[in-house]
Motif scaffolding. Structure first.
Motif, PDB file in Angstrom:
ATOM      1  N   ILE A 118      -8.498 104.225  18.833  1.00  0.00           N
ATOM      2  CA  ILE A 118      -7.123 103.768  19.088  1.00  0.00           C
ATOM      3  C   ILE A 118      -6.190 104.969  19.213  1.00  0.00           C
ATOM      4  CG2 ILE A 118      -5.159 102.512  18.125  1.00  0.00           C
ATOM      5  CD1 ILE A 118      -7.203 100.519  17.033  1.00  0.00           C
ATOM      6  N   LEU A 119      -6.329 105.940  18.342  1.00  0.00           N
ATOM      7  CA  LEU A 119      -5.508 107.153  18.418  1.00  0.00           C
ATOM      8  C   LEU A 119      -5.764 107.908  19.715  1.00  0.00           C
ATOM      9  CD1 LEU A 119      -5.700 108.479  14.740  1.00  0.00           C
ATOM     10  CD2 LEU A 119      -3.786 107.359  15.876  1.00  0.00           C
ATOM     11  N   GLU A 120      -7.004 107.962  20.112  1.00  0.00           N
ATOM     12  CA  GLU A 120      -7.356 108.648  21.365  1.00  0.00           C
ATOM     13  C   GLU A 120      -6.738 107.908  22.563  1.00  0.00           C
ATOM     14  OE1 GLU A 120     -11.337 109.659  23.970  1.00  0.00           O
ATOM     15  OE2 GLU A 120     -11.549 109.360  21.806  1.00  0.00           O
ATOM     16  N   GLY A 121      -6.793 106.585  22.550  1.00  0.00           N
ATOM     17  CA  GLY A 121      -6.204 105.782  23.631  1.00  0.00           C
ATOM     18  C   GLY A 121      -4.697 105.952  23.699  1.00  0.00           C
ATOM     19  N   LEU A 122      -4.046 105.964  22.535  1.00  0.00           N
ATOM     20  CA  LEU A 122      -2.589 106.164  22.519  1.00  0.00           C
ATOM     21  C   LEU A 122      -2.221 107.560  23.022  1.00  0.00           C
ATOM     22  CD1 LEU A 122      -1.426 104.383  19.239  1.00  0.00           C
ATOM     23  CD2 LEU A 122      -1.018 103.699  21.600  1.00  0.00           C
ATOM     24  N   ALA A 123      -3.035 108.552  22.677  1.00  0.00           N
ATOM     25  CA  ALA A 123      -2.781 109.916  23.170  1.00  0.00           C
ATOM     26  C   ALA A 123      -2.903 109.961  24.689  1.00  0.00           C
ATOM     27  CB  ALA A 123      -3.744 110.900  22.509  1.00  0.00           C
ATOM     28  N   LEU A 124      -3.879 109.238  25.233  1.00  0.00           N
ATOM     29  CA  LEU A 124      -4.041 109.190  26.694  1.00  0.00           C
ATOM     30  C   LEU A 124      -2.854 108.494  27.369  1.00  0.00           C
ATOM     31  CD1 LEU A 124      -7.847 108.321  27.037  1.00  0.00           C
ATOM     32  CD2 LEU A 124      -6.719 110.459  27.666  1.00  0.00           C
ATOM     33  N   VAL A 125      -2.407 107.407  26.798  1.00  0.00           N
ATOM     34  CA  VAL A 125      -1.259 106.687  27.360  1.00  0.00           C
ATOM     35  C   VAL A 125      -0.009 107.556  27.273  1.00  0.00           C
ATOM     36  CG1 VAL A 125       0.222 104.664  27.115  1.00  0.00           C
ATOM     37  CG2 VAL A 125      -2.230 104.411  26.891  1.00  0.00           C
ATOM     38  N   HIS A 126       0.175 108.249  26.153  1.00  0.00           N
ATOM     39  CA  HIS A 126       1.319 109.152  25.984  1.00  0.00           C
ATOM     40  C   HIS A 126       1.295 110.260  27.037  1.00  0.00           C
ATOM     41  CE1 HIS A 126       3.508 112.529  23.963  1.00  0.00           C
ATOM     42  NE2 HIS A 126       4.401 111.554  23.871  1.00  0.00           N
ATOM     43  N   LYS A 128      -0.189 110.115  29.954  1.00  0.00           N
ATOM     44  CA  LYS A 128       0.061 109.503  31.263  1.00  0.00           C
ATOM     45  C   LYS A 128       1.565 109.259  31.468  1.00  0.00           C
ATOM     46  CE  LYS A 128      -1.625 105.778  34.209  1.00  0.00           C
ATOM     47  NZ  LYS A 128      -2.569 104.657  34.290  1.00  0.00           N
ATOM     48  N   LEU A 129       2.239 108.813  30.416  1.00  0.00           N
ATOM     49  CA  LEU A 129       3.687 108.585  30.493  1.00  0.00           C
ATOM     50  C   LEU A 129       4.426 109.888  30.781  1.00  0.00           C
ATOM     51  CD1 LEU A 129       6.200 106.789  30.104  1.00  0.00           C
ATOM     52  CD2 LEU A 129       6.073 107.321  27.674  1.00  0.00           C
ATOM     53  N   LYS A 130       4.063 110.939  30.063  1.00  0.00           N
ATOM     54  CA  LYS A 130       4.722 112.237  30.278  1.00  0.00           C
ATOM     55  C   LYS A 130       4.471 112.770  31.682  1.00  0.00           C
ATOM     56  CE  LYS A 130       5.494 114.484  25.924  1.00  0.00           C
ATOM     57  NZ  LYS A 130       5.193 115.676  25.126  1.00  0.00           N
ATOM     58  N   SER A 131       3.246 112.639  32.162  1.00  0.00           N
ATOM     59  CA  SER A 131       2.943 113.169  33.500  1.00  0.00           C
ATOM     60  C   SER A 131       3.651 112.358  34.589  1.00  0.00           C
ATOM     61  CB  SER A 131       1.438 113.208  33.746  1.00  0.00           C
ATOM     62  OG  SER A 131       0.902 111.912  33.765  1.00  0.00           O
ATOM     63  N   THR A 132       3.755 111.042  34.394  1.00  0.00           N
ATOM     64  CA  THR A 132       4.473 110.202  35.367  1.00  0.00           C
ATOM     65  C   THR A 132       5.946 110.596  35.431  1.00  0.00           C
ATOM     66  OG1 THR A 132       2.970 108.364  34.958  1.00  0.00           O
ATOM     67  CG2 THR A 132       5.056 107.835  36.005  1.00  0.00           C
ATOM     68  N   LEU A 133       6.564 110.806  34.266  1.00  0.00           N
ATOM     69  CA  LEU A 133       7.961 111.219  34.236  1.00  0.00           C
ATOM     70  C   LEU A 133       8.142 112.634  34.790  1.00  0.00           C
ATOM     71  CD1 LEU A 133       9.037 109.710  30.800  1.00  0.00           C
ATOM     72  CD2 LEU A 133       9.665 108.905  33.080  1.00  0.00           C
ATOM     73  N   ALA A 134       7.170 113.504  34.551  1.00  0.00           N
ATOM     74  CA  ALA A 134       7.241 114.871  35.091  1.00  0.00           C
ATOM     75  C   ALA A 134       7.183 114.854  36.613  1.00  0.00           C
ATOM     76  CB  ALA A 134       6.119 115.720  34.521  1.00  0.00           C
ATOM     77  N   GLN A 135       6.420 113.921  37.180  1.00  0.00           N
ATOM     78  CA  GLN A 135       6.361 113.803  38.637  1.00  0.00           C
ATOM     79  C   GLN A 135       7.718 113.403  39.215  1.00  0.00           C
ATOM     80  OE1 GLN A 135       3.259 110.996  39.399  1.00  0.00           O
ATOM     81  NE2 GLN A 135       1.617 112.471  39.021  1.00  0.00           N
TER      82      GLN A 135
END
Length: 194
Positions: A118-126, A128-135
């Motif tokens: 679960i922690l690994e999945g949340l880290a991946l989602v986090h 992905k969110l940062k990279s989407t906003l960076a784009q």
């Protein structure tokens, strides 16, 4: 056999017409020109009437220009409202996959017994969110141990600096600051060393 030609019956070598025909053509052209010239029967306009016609023409031109400008204002105002209503559409659309990932993570947390996945999945989602906003042009400000700058930082409090090098520099960050396309959209809330 040979007929006698009159003096006026001599043919023009260029046009192929006789002198009598040329005279007739010239007279016909003159009468046509006289018929096409405007008759002098139109009455002369007085200066006052000319000025009134000019004023009427200028008023008509002014009214048309005013109506055109009014239409332009209405059209641009409508376009501006439409733009504001749909301005964030592309950002929202790009965030939908991240929202889907959060929904899946939420479902996975409900029946999970092991915390590591679960922690690994949340880290991946986090991430992905940062990279989407960076784009989209969002950047996180780096503030720790940098000189305090009122253009980027908002000081919450001052604390004594542990050494001389940290005086006037950011000691701690309470809230991250962000820039969007190199323009500050949120100041970093920081603690400054004194």
């Amino acid at each position: 056999m040979f007929s006698k030609k009159k003096k006026n019956d001599i043919e023009d070598p260029i046009m192929g017409n006789t002198a009598d025909e040329q005279v007739t053509n010239v007279q016909a052209e003159e009468s046509a020109d006289a018929a096409s010239t405007p008759e002098e029967a139109q009455p002369e306009l007085s200066v006052e009437e000319k000025l009134q016609q000019e004023v009427a023409a200028l008023n008509d031109k002014y009214l048309r220009l005013f109506a055109e400008f009014d239409n332009y204002k209405r059209r641009t105002q409508k376009e501006r409202v439409e733009l504001l209503q749909t301005a964030g559409k592309d950002v929202i659309v790009s965030m939908l996959p991240v929202l889907d990932d959060f929904d899946r993570a939420n479902k996975a947390m409900q029946g999970a017994t092991d915390v590591a996945p679960i922690l690994e999945g949340l880290a991946l989602v986090h991430h992905k969110l940062k990279s989407t906003l960076a784009q989209k042009g969002l950047k996180e400000m780096e503030t720790l141990h940098t000189p305090f700058d009122t253009d980027h930082h908002e000081a919450i409090t001052n604390i004594p600096a542990p050494n001389e090098e940290l005086k006037g520099k950011v000691m701690d960050e309470l809230e991250k600051g962000y820039t969007l396309n190199d323009k500050v959209i949120r100041f970093a809330k920081v603690v400054v060393g004194s």
